[in-house]
Each structure stands twice: as structure tokens, then as C-alpha cells.
Design a protein around this motif. Sequence first.
Motif, PDB file in Angstrom:
ATOM      1  N   LYS A  18      11.765   3.380  28.117  1.00  0.00           N
ATOM      2  CA  LYS A  18      13.330   3.264  28.908  1.00  0.00           C
ATOM      3  C   LYS A  18      13.953   4.026  29.198  1.00  0.00           C
ATOM      4  CE  LYS A  18      16.495   0.379  30.838  1.00  0.00           C
ATOM      5  NZ  LYS A  18      17.323  -1.233  30.395  1.00  0.00           N
ATOM      6  N   ILE A  19      14.994   4.634  29.718  1.00  0.00           N
ATOM      7  CA  ILE A  19      15.504   5.549  29.265  1.00  0.00           C
ATOM      8  C   ILE A  19      16.824   5.797  30.287  1.00  0.00           C
ATOM      9  CG2 ILE A  19      16.220   8.926  29.119  1.00  0.00           C
ATOM     10  CD1 ILE A  19      13.310   9.027  29.004  1.00  0.00           C
ATOM     11  N   ASP A  20      17.869   5.692  29.295  1.00  0.00           N
ATOM     12  CA  ASP A  20      19.614   5.559  30.153  1.00  0.00           C
ATOM     13  C   ASP A  20      19.840   6.800  30.514  1.00  0.00           C
ATOM     14  OD1 ASP A  20      19.415   2.396  29.974  1.00  0.00           O
ATOM     15  OD2 ASP A  20      20.470   2.158  28.106  1.00  0.00           O
ATOM     16  N   TYR A  21      20.977   6.736  31.160  1.00  0.00           N
ATOM     17  CA  TYR A  21      21.896   7.785  31.502  1.00  0.00           C
ATOM     18  C   TYR A  21      23.214   8.280  31.241  1.00  0.00           C
ATOM     19  CZ  TYR A  21      16.647   9.460  32.263  1.00  0.00           C
ATOM     20  OH  TYR A  21      15.288   9.347  32.750  1.00  0.00           O
ATOM     21  N   LEU A  22      23.857   8.831  31.105  1.00  0.00           N
ATOM     22  CA  LEU A  22      25.024   8.675  31.520  1.00  0.00           C
ATOM     23  C   LEU A  22      25.810  10.077  32.187  1.00  0.00           C
ATOM     24  CD1 LEU A  22      26.054   7.025  28.221  1.00  0.00           C
ATOM     25  CD2 LEU A  22      26.627   6.410  30.411  1.00  0.00           C
ATOM     26  N   ILE A  23      26.871  10.079  33.429  1.00  0.00           N
ATOM     27  CA  ILE A  23      26.801  11.405  33.528  1.00  0.00           C
ATOM     28  C   ILE A  23      28.551  11.138  33.617  1.00  0.00           C
ATOM     29  CG2 ILE A  23      27.525  13.223  35.437  1.00  0.00           C
ATOM     30  CD1 ILE A  23      24.700  12.099  36.552  1.00  0.00           C
ATOM     31  N   PHE A  24      28.946  12.397  32.579  1.00  0.00           N
ATOM     32  CA  PHE A  24      30.614  12.439  32.491  1.00  0.00           C
ATOM     33  C   PHE A  24      30.901  13.951  33.201  1.00  0.00           C
ATOM     34  CE2 PHE A  24      28.601  10.710  28.992  1.00  0.00           C
ATOM     35  CZ  PHE A  24      29.853  10.067  28.606  1.00  0.00           C
TER      36      PHE A  24
END
Length: 146
Positions: free
Chosen positions: A87-93
Motif C-alpha cells: 500500500k503506497i500513499d501519495y501526496l501531490i504538492f
Amino acid sequence: MQAEVVIEVPFHDVDTMNVVWHGHYLKYFEIARCKLLDQFHYNYNQMLASGYAWPVIESHVRYAQGIQFEQKIRVRAILKEWENRLKIDYLIFDDATGKRLTKGYTIQVAVEIATREMCFQSPQVLFDCLNQWPAFQALKGGESAC
């Protein structure tokens, strides 16, 4: 246990409203995921060589704010689970302001290539690779996770 990439949004990723088409977010996740997998030397070529495929079986994207043509974004991939699945979480900034634009996750499971059967726990080769990764060793206090 994370990796980041900076992407300048190309013209072919935006729609007529100059906003990134929703399906391209998964592509941005994939770019960051590959950088993360490279850090512990278990990217897709190594997966195949080890006898396992890791298809994405679930994905989720929460669109907080649209991303524009030529906007520079920072995509962070964070390894959250590995025992039975990835399980990989992602954040885009926004790269200039640091404002969070999007978040999401993907879930992948190991499938033994020879039998095409899904594994109910991650194969030992994943743990072997993770145990060599300094970020993983730091998380586990320097001890082996196996």
C-alpha cells in the motif's frame, strides 16, 4: 520510507479547461512509485525477475485542487504496508508554494507468474530487498524485519 519526484505538467496532460485530466494523476503516482521501488531495488524488472508480478488491485484519488499546464508539482510516494500487500500513499504538492493539491493511494498484491495465483502474503524476496534499504532499517531500529 518515501520518494519524491518533481514533474512539470505537459500540454498533452490537460483538458480544454487547462486542467490535468483526472486519469493522469495515476500516471503521476506511478512515476513516484517507480522512484520509491528503485530505492529498495525492487522495481518492475526486479519483480518479474523474482517470479512475481504486482498488479494494482485498488486505487483512490482525492482531487483537492486542479493542476494546470506547466505547473510544477512534487509527487511524494510513501510506503505504508508491505506484509501482505504493497500500500503506497501519495501526496501531490505545488512545487513553488508547497500547497497540497491531491492525495491518494494504490494497493498492489503479489501474483506468482508461473501459476498466476495471488499470494496472501508478500514473498520473501520483498522482505530481502526491504531489509537492505537504510530507510527500512531505520524504521525497524536497525533490526531485520523477517
